[in-house]
Write a protein that holds these residues in place. Structure first.
Motif, PDB file in Angstrom:
ATOM      1  N   VAL A  36       8.046   2.793 -10.054  1.00  0.00           N
ATOM      2  CA  VAL A  36       9.617   2.661  -9.381  1.00  0.00           C
ATOM      3  C   VAL A  36       9.411   1.924  -8.088  1.00  0.00           C
ATOM      4  CG1 VAL A  36      11.156   4.033  -8.703  1.00  0.00           C
ATOM      5  CG2 VAL A  36       9.763   5.047 -10.257  1.00  0.00           C
ATOM      6  N   ALA A  37      10.377   0.887  -8.264  1.00  0.00           N
ATOM      7  CA  ALA A  37      10.314  -0.128  -7.188  1.00  0.00           C
ATOM      8  C   ALA A  37      11.158   0.626  -5.940  1.00  0.00           C
ATOM      9  CB  ALA A  37      11.261  -1.246  -7.594  1.00  0.00           C
ATOM     10  N   GLU A  38      10.320   0.644  -4.920  1.00  0.00           N
ATOM     11  CA  GLU A  38      10.801   1.388  -3.577  1.00  0.00           C
ATOM     12  C   GLU A  38      10.198   0.462  -2.634  1.00  0.00           C
ATOM     13  OE1 GLU A  38       9.835   5.534  -3.397  1.00  0.00           O
ATOM     14  OE2 GLU A  38      10.851   5.905  -5.217  1.00  0.00           O
ATOM     15  N   PRO A  39       9.876   0.985  -1.388  1.00  0.00           N
ATOM     16  CA  PRO A  39       9.275   0.219  -0.347  1.00  0.00           C
ATOM     17  C   PRO A  39       7.904  -0.226  -0.785  1.00  0.00           C
ATOM     18  CG  PRO A  39      10.514   1.895   0.716  1.00  0.00           C
ATOM     19  CD  PRO A  39      10.550   2.299  -0.908  1.00  0.00           C
ATOM     20  N   VAL A  40       7.077   0.585  -1.377  1.00  0.00           N
ATOM     21  CA  VAL A  40       5.754   0.594  -1.919  1.00  0.00           C
ATOM     22  C   VAL A  40       5.767  -0.270  -3.292  1.00  0.00           C
ATOM     23  CG1 VAL A  40       3.599   1.257  -2.758  1.00  0.00           C
ATOM     24  CG2 VAL A  40       4.553   2.289  -0.836  1.00  0.00           C
ATOM     25  N   VAL A  41       5.415  -1.666  -3.544  1.00  0.00           N
ATOM     26  CA  VAL A  41       5.590  -2.081  -4.728  1.00  0.00           C
ATOM     27  C   VAL A  41       4.150  -1.823  -5.465  1.00  0.00           C
ATOM     28  CG1 VAL A  41       5.813  -4.525  -5.999  1.00  0.00           C
ATOM     29  CG2 VAL A  41       7.030  -3.910  -3.987  1.00  0.00           C
ATOM     30  N   ALA A  42       2.971  -1.996  -4.732  1.00  0.00           N
ATOM     31  CA  ALA A  42       1.736  -1.936  -5.751  1.00  0.00           C
ATOM     32  C   ALA A  42       0.704  -1.177  -4.494  1.00  0.00           C
ATOM     33  CB  ALA A  42       1.136  -3.230  -5.914  1.00  0.00           C
ATOM     34  N   GLU A  43      -0.225  -0.635  -5.226  1.00  0.00           N
ATOM     35  CA  GLU A  43      -1.474  -0.055  -4.295  1.00  0.00           C
ATOM     36  C   GLU A  43      -2.632  -0.620  -4.861  1.00  0.00           C
ATOM     37  OE1 GLU A  43      -0.930   4.167  -5.090  1.00  0.00           O
ATOM     38  OE2 GLU A  43       0.601   4.299  -3.328  1.00  0.00           O
ATOM     39  N   GLY A  44      -3.796  -0.881  -4.143  1.00  0.00           N
ATOM     40  CA  GLY A  44      -4.849  -1.207  -4.605  1.00  0.00           C
ATOM     41  C   GLY A  44      -5.890  -1.392  -3.544  1.00  0.00           C
ATOM     42  N   SER A  45      -6.609  -2.702  -3.609  1.00  0.00           N
ATOM     43  CA  SER A  45      -7.437  -3.108  -2.791  1.00  0.00           C
ATOM     44  C   SER A  45      -7.592  -4.678  -2.589  1.00  0.00           C
ATOM     45  CB  SER A  45      -8.855  -2.510  -3.045  1.00  0.00           C
ATOM     46  OG  SER A  45      -9.365  -3.304  -4.100  1.00  0.00           O
ATOM     47  N   ILE A  46      -8.205  -4.920  -1.450  1.00  0.00           N
ATOM     48  CA  ILE A  46      -8.484  -6.419  -1.089  1.00  0.00           C
ATOM     49  C   ILE A  46      -9.888  -6.630  -0.575  1.00  0.00           C
ATOM     50  CG2 ILE A  46      -6.176  -7.344  -0.654  1.00  0.00           C
ATOM     51  CD1 ILE A  46      -6.851  -7.174   2.383  1.00  0.00           C
ATOM     52  N   THR A  47     -10.704  -7.417  -0.928  1.00  0.00           N
ATOM     53  CA  THR A  47     -12.012  -7.618  -0.457  1.00  0.00           C
ATOM     54  C   THR A  47     -12.278  -8.939   0.118  1.00  0.00           C
ATOM     55  OG1 THR A  47     -13.142  -8.390  -2.774  1.00  0.00           O
ATOM     56  CG2 THR A  47     -12.959  -6.052  -2.246  1.00  0.00           C
ATOM     57  N   GLY A  48     -13.137  -9.086   1.184  1.00  0.00           N
ATOM     58  CA  GLY A  48     -13.823 -10.384   1.923  1.00  0.00           C
ATOM     59  C   GLY A  48     -14.655  -9.878   2.848  1.00  0.00           C
ATOM     60  N   PRO A  49     -14.889 -11.138   3.606  1.00  0.00           N
ATOM     61  CA  PRO A  49     -15.963 -10.607   4.545  1.00  0.00           C
ATOM     62  C   PRO A  49     -15.716  -9.760   5.548  1.00  0.00           C
ATOM     63  CG  PRO A  49     -15.647 -13.106   4.464  1.00  0.00           C
ATOM     64  CD  PRO A  49     -14.534 -12.336   3.569  1.00  0.00           C
ATOM     65  N   GLU A  50     -16.630  -8.736   5.939  1.00  0.00           N
ATOM     66  CA  GLU A  50     -16.476  -7.625   6.955  1.00  0.00           C
ATOM     67  C   GLU A  50     -15.904  -7.833   8.086  1.00  0.00           C
ATOM     68  OE1 GLU A  50     -18.965  -3.941   8.891  1.00  0.00           O
ATOM     69  OE2 GLU A  50     -19.877  -5.101   7.537  1.00  0.00           O
ATOM     70  N   GLU A  51     -16.051  -9.106   8.692  1.00  0.00           N
ATOM     71  CA  GLU A  51     -15.581  -9.342   9.986  1.00  0.00           C
ATOM     72  C   GLU A  51     -13.936  -9.625   9.839  1.00  0.00           C
ATOM     73  OE1 GLU A  51     -15.756 -12.622  13.482  1.00  0.00           O
ATOM     74  OE2 GLU A  51     -17.851 -11.832  12.538  1.00  0.00           O
ATOM     75  N   PHE A  52     -13.883 -10.579   8.916  1.00  0.00           N
ATOM     76  CA  PHE A  52     -12.513 -10.926   8.252  1.00  0.00           C
ATOM     77  C   PHE A  52     -11.620  -9.705   8.022  1.00  0.00           C
ATOM     78  CE2 PHE A  52      -9.363 -12.022   5.132  1.00  0.00           C
ATOM     79  CZ  PHE A  52      -8.445 -12.816   5.728  1.00  0.00           C
ATOM     80  N   MET A  53     -12.047  -8.724   7.184  1.00  0.00           N
ATOM     81  CA  MET A  53     -11.481  -7.352   6.888  1.00  0.00           C
ATOM     82  C   MET A  53     -10.879  -6.536   8.107  1.00  0.00           C
ATOM     83  SD  MET A  53     -11.013  -7.993   3.841  1.00  0.00           S
ATOM     84  CE  MET A  53     -10.385  -6.435   3.173  1.00  0.00           C
ATOM     85  N   ARG A  54     -11.848  -6.630   9.071  1.00  0.00           N
ATOM     86  CA  ARG A  54     -11.533  -5.921  10.326  1.00  0.00           C
ATOM     87  C   ARG A  54     -10.395  -6.578  11.054  1.00  0.00           C
ATOM     88  NH1 ARG A  54     -16.753  -2.955  12.834  1.00  0.00           N
ATOM     89  NH2 ARG A  54     -17.859  -3.223  11.067  1.00  0.00           N
ATOM     90  N   MET A  55     -10.366  -7.616  10.989  1.00  0.00           N
ATOM     91  CA  MET A  55      -9.011  -8.575  11.574  1.00  0.00           C
ATOM     92  C   MET A  55      -7.956  -8.260  10.879  1.00  0.00           C
ATOM     93  SD  MET A  55      -8.569 -12.663  12.218  1.00  0.00           S
ATOM     94  CE  MET A  55     -10.045 -12.926  11.526  1.00  0.00           C
ATOM     95  N   VAL A  56      -8.001  -8.192   9.508  1.00  0.00           N
ATOM     96  CA  VAL A  56      -6.836  -7.758   8.607  1.00  0.00           C
ATOM     97  C   VAL A  56      -6.082  -6.180   8.943  1.00  0.00           C
ATOM     98  CG1 VAL A  56      -5.922  -7.263   6.190  1.00  0.00           C
ATOM     99  CG2 VAL A  56      -7.318  -9.475   6.744  1.00  0.00           C
TER     100      VAL A  56
END
Length: 85
Positions: A36-56
């Motif tokens: 259902v289109a509400e404020p949340v459109v999708a759920e999931g995960s993103i991956t990348g280098p650890e230092e970068f992910m901390r910044m995100v």
């Protein structure tokens, strides 16, 4: 492509994270579209280098640009880590 079209359940691919209107880095994403289109459109995960992910994780107003050009605002939650042994 409509993110809420019944034929689309999952999206994955290479994307770009934008923090403070500057392209910061490339990541891999895996998303499940919510039914259902509400404020949340999708759920999931993103991956990348650890230092970068901390910044995100610490940023506010981060955006994810999908490989198809759609732009989603991120709301990050702490990830669970699996350890062997």
């Amino acid at each position: 492509m409509d993110l809420h079209d019944d034929t689309i359940d999952e999206l994955s691919g290479d994307g770009t994270i934008i923090i403070s209107q500057a392209k910061v880095g490339a990541i891999y994403y895996w998303l499940t579209i919510v039914p259902v289109a509400e404020p949340v459109v999708a759920e999931g995960s993103i991956t990348g280098p650890e230092e970068f992910m901390r910044m995100v994780m610490n940023a506010t107003g981060s955006k994810l640009v999908l490989q198809d050009g759609y732009v989603l605002t991120l709301q990050c939650e702490a990830a669970l880590r699996a350890f062997d042994g």
